[in-house]
Design a protein around this motif. Sequence first.
Motif, PDB file in Angstrom:
ATOM      1  N   GLY A   1       0.755  -1.207   0.164  1.00 50.84           N
ATOM      2  CA  GLY A   1       0.039  -0.037  -0.105  1.00 50.84           C
ATOM      3  C   GLY A   1       0.817   1.115   0.075  1.00 50.84           C
ATOM      4  N   SER A   2       2.010   1.165  -0.575  1.00 49.98           N
ATOM      5  CA  SER A   2       2.805   2.437  -0.879  1.00 49.98           C
ATOM      6  C   SER A   2       2.247   3.131  -1.940  1.00 49.98           C
ATOM      7  N   VAL A   3       3.129   3.814  -2.978  1.00 53.63           N
ATOM      8  CA  VAL A   3       2.643   4.586  -3.746  1.00 53.63           C
ATOM      9  C   VAL A   3       2.215   3.785  -4.848  1.00 53.63           C
ATOM     10  N   ALA A   4       2.635   2.786  -5.379  1.00 53.83           N
ATOM     11  CA  ALA A   4       1.896   2.060  -6.384  1.00 53.83           C
ATOM     12  C   ALA A   4       0.728   1.510  -6.085  1.00 53.83           C
ATOM     13  N   GLY A   5       0.622   0.860  -4.791  1.00 51.77           N
ATOM     14  CA  GLY A   5      -0.575  -0.102  -4.701  1.00 51.77           C
ATOM     15  C   GLY A   5      -1.667   0.829  -4.229  1.00 51.77           C
TER      16      GLY A   5
ATOM     17  N   CYS B   1      -3.816  -4.429   0.991  1.00 51.14           N
ATOM     18  CA  CYS B   1      -3.212  -5.027   2.299  1.00 51.14           C
ATOM     19  C   CYS B   1      -1.654  -4.223   2.244  1.00 51.14           C
ATOM     20  N   GLU B   2      -1.539  -3.834   3.525  1.00 49.16           N
ATOM     21  CA  GLU B   2      -0.246  -3.135   3.739  1.00 49.16           C
ATOM     22  C   GLU B   2       0.109  -3.413   5.193  1.00 49.16           C
ATOM     23  N   PRO B   3       1.407  -4.224   5.501  1.00 46.07           N
ATOM     24  CA  PRO B   3       1.580  -4.399   6.936  1.00 46.07           C
ATOM     25  C   PRO B   3       2.207  -3.059   7.768  1.00 46.07           C
ATOM     26  N   GLY B   4       2.725  -2.271   7.024  1.00 46.83           N
ATOM     27  CA  GLY B   4       3.080  -0.966   7.715  1.00 46.83           C
ATOM     28  C   GLY B   4       4.071  -0.280   6.971  1.00 46.83           C
TER      29      GLY B   4
ATOM     30  N   ALA C   1      14.282   7.331  -1.200  1.00 48.83           N
ATOM     31  CA  ALA C   1      13.489   6.629  -2.085  1.00 48.83           C
ATOM     32  C   ALA C   1      12.698   7.965  -2.704  1.00 48.83           C
ATOM     33  N   GLY C   2      11.784   7.406  -3.654  1.00 47.71           N
ATOM     34  CA  GLY C   2      11.393   8.651  -4.676  1.00 47.71           C
ATOM     35  C   GLY C   2      10.838   9.773  -3.866  1.00 47.71           C
ATOM     36  N   GLU C   3      11.419  10.840  -4.054  1.00 43.35           N
ATOM     37  CA  GLU C   3      11.069  12.148  -3.493  1.00 43.35           C
ATOM     38  C   GLU C   3      10.823  13.261  -4.599  1.00 43.35           C
ATOM     39  N   LEU C   4      11.773  13.034  -5.683  1.00 43.31           N
ATOM     40  CA  LEU C   4      11.673  14.142  -6.711  1.00 43.31           C
ATOM     41  C   LEU C   4      10.654  13.477  -7.776  1.00 43.31           C
ATOM     42  N   LEU C   5       9.711  13.721  -7.599  1.00 41.44           N
ATOM     43  CA  LEU C   5       8.595  13.272  -8.476  1.00 41.44           C
ATOM     44  C   LEU C   5       8.459  13.911  -9.953  1.00 41.44           C
TER      45      LEU C   5
ATOM     46  N   GLU D   1       8.914  14.459   0.799  1.00 41.52           N
ATOM     47  CA  GLU D   1       9.352  13.296   1.762  1.00 41.52           C
ATOM     48  C   GLU D   1       8.641  12.048   1.452  1.00 41.52           C
ATOM     49  N   HIS D   2       9.382  11.101   0.970  1.00 41.96           N
ATOM     50  CA  HIS D   2       8.864   9.767   0.276  1.00 41.96           C
ATOM     51  C   HIS D   2       7.709   9.317   1.550  1.00 41.96           C
ATOM     52  N   ALA D   3       8.203   9.005   2.677  1.00 41.89           N
ATOM     53  CA  ALA D   3       7.266   8.499   3.912  1.00 41.89           C
ATOM     54  C   ALA D   3       5.904   9.322   3.775  1.00 41.89           C
TER      55      ALA D   3
ATOM     56  N   ARG E   1       0.048  -8.682   6.177  1.00 47.12           N
ATOM     57  CA  ARG E   1       1.203  -8.988   5.119  1.00 47.12           C
ATOM     58  C   ARG E   1       0.781 -10.282   4.189  1.00 47.12           C
ATOM     59  N   ALA E   2       1.049 -10.228   2.946  1.00 45.90           N
ATOM     60  CA  ALA E   2       0.618 -11.358   2.077  1.00 45.90           C
ATOM     61  C   ALA E   2       1.815 -12.173   2.398  1.00 45.90           C
ATOM     62  N   GLN E   3       1.258 -13.538   2.562  1.00 47.71           N
ATOM     63  CA  GLN E   3       2.493 -14.439   2.578  1.00 47.71           C
ATOM     64  C   GLN E   3       2.461 -15.634   1.799  1.00 47.71           C
TER      65      GLN E   3
ATOM     66  N   GLY F   1       4.788  -1.094 -10.165  1.00 44.45           N
ATOM     67  CA  GLY F   1       5.928  -0.300  -9.436  1.00 44.45           C
ATOM     68  C   GLY F   1       7.091  -1.133  -9.380  1.00 44.45           C
ATOM     69  N   ASP F   2       7.857  -1.025  -8.386  1.00 46.38           N
ATOM     70  CA  ASP F   2       9.239  -1.340  -8.330  1.00 46.38           C
ATOM     71  C   ASP F   2       9.062  -3.170  -8.511  1.00 46.38           C
ATOM     72  N   ALA F   3       7.819  -3.590  -8.171  1.00 47.92           N
ATOM     73  CA  ALA F   3       7.798  -5.029  -8.271  1.00 47.92           C
ATOM     74  C   ALA F   3       8.067  -5.599  -9.865  1.00 47.92           C
TER      75      ALA F   3
ATOM     76  N   SER G   1      12.900   8.259 -11.676  1.00 46.66           N
ATOM     77  CA  SER G   1      11.489   8.014 -12.716  1.00 46.66           C
ATOM     78  C   SER G   1      10.763   7.034 -11.875  1.00 46.66           C
ATOM     79  N   GLY G   2      11.160   6.468 -10.593  1.00 43.64           N
ATOM     80  CA  GLY G   2      10.403   5.360 -10.099  1.00 43.64           C
ATOM     81  C   GLY G   2       8.947   5.781  -9.941  1.00 43.64           C
ATOM     82  N   VAL G   3       8.598   6.591  -9.081  1.00 42.71           N
ATOM     83  CA  VAL G   3       7.271   7.081  -8.773  1.00 42.71           C
ATOM     84  C   VAL G   3       6.537   7.275  -9.946  1.00 42.71           C
ATOM     85  N   SER G   4       6.959   8.282 -10.905  1.00 49.83           N
ATOM     86  CA  SER G   4       6.300   8.331 -12.279  1.00 49.83           C
ATOM     87  C   SER G   4       5.846   6.977 -12.993  1.00 49.83           C
TER      88      SER G   4
HETATM   89  C1  LIG Z   1      18.088   5.767  -3.329  1.00 48.17           C
HETATM   90  C2  LIG Z   1      16.783   5.740  -4.065  1.00 48.17           C
HETATM   91  C3  LIG Z   1      16.374   7.340  -4.647  1.00 48.17           C
HETATM   92  C4  LIG Z   1      15.065   7.300  -5.373  1.00 48.17           C
HETATM   93  N1  LIG Z   1      14.851   8.280  -6.028  1.00 48.17           N
HETATM   94  C5  LIG Z   1      13.943   8.391  -6.660  1.00 48.17           C
HETATM   95  C6  LIG Z   1      13.351   9.895  -7.174  1.00 48.17           C
HETATM   96  O1  LIG Z   1      13.941  10.781  -6.827  1.00 48.17           O
HETATM   97  N2  LIG Z   1      12.241   9.737  -7.762  1.00 48.17           N
HETATM   98  C7  LIG Z   1      11.501   8.723  -7.999  1.00 48.17           C
HETATM   99  O2  LIG Z   1      10.376   8.877  -8.708  1.00 48.17           O
HETATM  100  N3  LIG Z   1      11.918   7.436  -7.646  1.00 48.17           N
HETATM  101  C8  LIG Z   1      12.914   7.341  -6.989  1.00 48.17           C
HETATM  102  N4  LIG Z   1      13.357   6.157  -6.368  1.00 48.17           N
HETATM  103  C9  LIG Z   1      12.397   5.073  -6.646  1.00 48.17           C
HETATM  104  C10 LIG Z   1      10.912   4.991  -5.692  1.00 48.17           C
HETATM  105  O3  LIG Z   1      11.345   5.358  -4.748  1.00 48.17           O
HETATM  106  C11 LIG Z   1      10.226   3.653  -6.120  1.00 48.17           C
HETATM  107  O4  LIG Z   1      10.456   3.337  -7.542  1.00 48.17           O
HETATM  108  C12 LIG Z   1       8.988   3.759  -5.639  1.00 48.17           C
HETATM  109  O5  LIG Z   1       9.041   3.855  -4.115  1.00 48.17           O
HETATM  110  C13 LIG Z   1       8.179   2.391  -5.848  1.00 48.17           C
HETATM  111  O6  LIG Z   1       6.880   2.423  -5.087  1.00 48.17           O
HETATM  112  P1  LIG Z   1       6.284   0.826  -4.924  1.00 48.17           P
HETATM  113  O7  LIG Z   1       4.992   1.457  -4.254  1.00 48.17           O
HETATM  114  O8  LIG Z   1       6.227   0.351  -6.227  1.00 48.17           O
HETATM  115  O9  LIG Z   1       7.331  -0.076  -3.886  1.00 48.17           O
HETATM  116  P2  LIG Z   1       7.685   0.504  -2.556  1.00 48.17           P
HETATM  117  O10 LIG Z   1       7.757   1.872  -2.101  1.00 48.17           O
HETATM  118  O11 LIG Z   1       8.989  -0.515  -2.218  1.00 48.17           O
HETATM  119  O12 LIG Z   1       6.380  -0.114  -1.555  1.00 48.17           O
HETATM  120  C14 LIG Z   1       6.025  -1.367  -1.372  1.00 48.17           C
HETATM  121  C15 LIG Z   1       5.190  -1.617  -0.338  1.00 48.17           C
HETATM  122  O13 LIG Z   1       4.816  -3.038  -0.182  1.00 48.17           O
HETATM  123  C16 LIG Z   1       4.659  -3.206   1.122  1.00 48.17           C
HETATM  124  N5  LIG Z   1       4.810  -4.771   1.192  1.00 48.17           N
HETATM  125  C17 LIG Z   1       6.262  -5.329   0.906  1.00 48.17           C
HETATM  126  N6  LIG Z   1       5.865  -6.874   1.044  1.00 48.17           N
HETATM  127  C18 LIG Z   1       4.553  -7.038   1.517  1.00 48.17           C
HETATM  128  C19 LIG Z   1       3.832  -8.192   1.704  1.00 48.17           C
HETATM  129  N7  LIG Z   1       4.076  -9.656   1.611  1.00 48.17           N
HETATM  130  N8  LIG Z   1       2.471  -7.943   1.893  1.00 48.17           N
HETATM  131  C20 LIG Z   1       2.107  -6.785   1.710  1.00 48.17           C
HETATM  132  N9  LIG Z   1       2.591  -5.655   1.791  1.00 48.17           N
HETATM  133  C21 LIG Z   1       3.961  -6.082   1.464  1.00 48.17           C
HETATM  134  C22 LIG Z   1       5.893  -2.470   1.860  1.00 48.17           C
HETATM  135  O14 LIG Z   1       5.431  -2.646   3.255  1.00 48.17           O
HETATM  136  C23 LIG Z   1       5.690  -1.385   1.082  1.00 48.17           C
HETATM  137  O15 LIG Z   1       4.899  -0.574   1.739  1.00 48.17           O
HETATM  138  C24 LIG Z   1      14.435   6.063  -5.487  1.00 48.17           C
HETATM  139  C25 LIG Z   1      14.605   4.673  -5.155  1.00 48.17           C
HETATM  140  C26 LIG Z   1      15.780   4.869  -4.318  1.00 48.17           C
HETATM  141  C27 LIG Z   1      16.140   3.308  -3.588  1.00 48.17           C
END
Ligand SMILES: Cc1cc2nc3c(=O)[nH]c(=O)nc-3n(C[C@H](O)[C@H](O)[C@H](O)COP(=O)(O)OP(=O)(O)OC[C@H]3O[C@@H](n4cnc5c(N)ncnc54)[C@H](O)[C@@H]3O)c2cc1C
Length: 441
Positions: free
Chosen positions: A24-28, A45-48, A56-60, A117-119, A141-143, A293-295, A305-308
Amino acid sequence: MRATGRALNGLPSNHIYDAVIVGGSVAGSAVAMALAKRGMDVLLCEPGLASHKLLAGELLQAPAAKALIDLGFMDAAWSAGAVASCGIVVVAPDLKAPVVLPYATVPGLHPSGVAIEHATLAAVMLARTSRRRGVTFVAARAQALQDLHGEQAASVELCDDAGSRRVQGRVIIAADGKQSRMRQAAGISIDKGPNVRMCGLKIAGTLPCEGFGHVFLGGRRPVLAYRISGDEIHVVFELAGDTGGVDPRDLDMLPLEVRRRVCDVIARGELSTAVINAMTPHARAKGRLALIGDAGGTVHPISASGVSFALTDALCLAGAMTAHYGDHQCALDVYAREREQPMRTRSVLGEALAETLAGESEAMHALREGLLHYWIDDPANRAASIGLLSTHDGRPAALAKEYGKVALKTIGQLRGRGASWSDTARVGLALGKKALAIARR
Ligand SMILES: Cc1cc2nc3c(=O)[nH]c(=O)nc-3n(C[C@H](O)[C@H](O)[C@H](O)COP(=O)(O)OP(=O)(O)OC[C@H]3O[C@@H](n4cnc5c(N)ncnc54)[C@H](O)[C@@H]3O)c2cc1C
């Protein structure tokens, strides 16, 4: 505002959700919101969320800002302290003035990105999504993943402090980050690039071109710096080797006041570090599972480019699931096909950019200089580059064409500076091989 969730044991039995979203981060949060807005019934579902996730992604970039507006998150992001970012500015010792690459010059691209800020962004998005009609949120958490090719649905085993529970979805969406457990459970293998160690720190002060993300060149590696709130700037370095710290040559490229503040923070040890590698899965969808997303893949962080990309994945998947409601196979095929080429462009660009901006070979030194001149020469060149960098233009052919043009500019530069034919030919050959490799990928 915090996310509000249901207890696992409070979920209805034998219910089939349109989608079960893992992470449940940015992609979810984005895909849950996009699907709920289209009238679908989703479980998220998001455990925390990791509240300490500094690196992590902060410059969007601009596509992310547009997606945040379209999904109804932007007002919450502004209230949480987000600041606008109008593009990228490149600062290098040989340049008389910084080179500005603004989003506003790219046809069809939203004119502004955002930095936050990413968080904070992830928390704001999850809190809003968890309250949305059509979204059931569980802090779990999904297991395990089962029935990937099930006739009506696939299942996910969820667990929280109180126990575990099986939930069913017509589609399962893995938004669980680069280590994706769902991707592994589906047996989707990955190609992984070398480790890159990054470190980030926060300072107060001002940057030379406020309102833009900065790339400082001229050291060993490029340094990124961007404002993430009214009073904080984030500075990100790539660290040397497996154990080294911030390279003094990188520090030397920063404006004096920024450098002084950065050195103070380093001396206090207030840095965050992360190890990252480019990663490409062999499929974006399998059975009833889609990766977003990152998955679904990561690239060198220099491209920011990760968040875009994650938010565009979310919108693309939601669009395909809506257009082909009731036919998950078709929806996931469309999604996988539409994202394949943009992901290829993004990974090749990340790799090529990292090599161009930091490579130590004769050819890369020349290419770096050629690229700066290519940008200085013509605003259209700058627009083409920021179009690709922001992920707005995901066409591999556009990237290959731009690389070729920069390579030609580099060769012209060398000749213009009076380099010998043999030096020019050597660099030309090296760049020609690179351009060909890029065109082939
Ligand atoms: C050093 C660094 C700098 C970066 N800078 C940039 C930037 O400037 N601009 C930009 O756009 N991108 C940047 N990125 C990339 C960006 O942070 C990611 O692409 C983006 O956060 C991906 O989001 P996501 O939701 O796919 O994954 P994540 O942010 O990794 O979120 C995944 C979520 O899934 C949850 N999860 C994991 N396992 C389970 C499970 N089993 N069950 C349930 N939930 C689960 C986690 O708790 C987490 O909340 C950077 C990355 C890094 C590492």
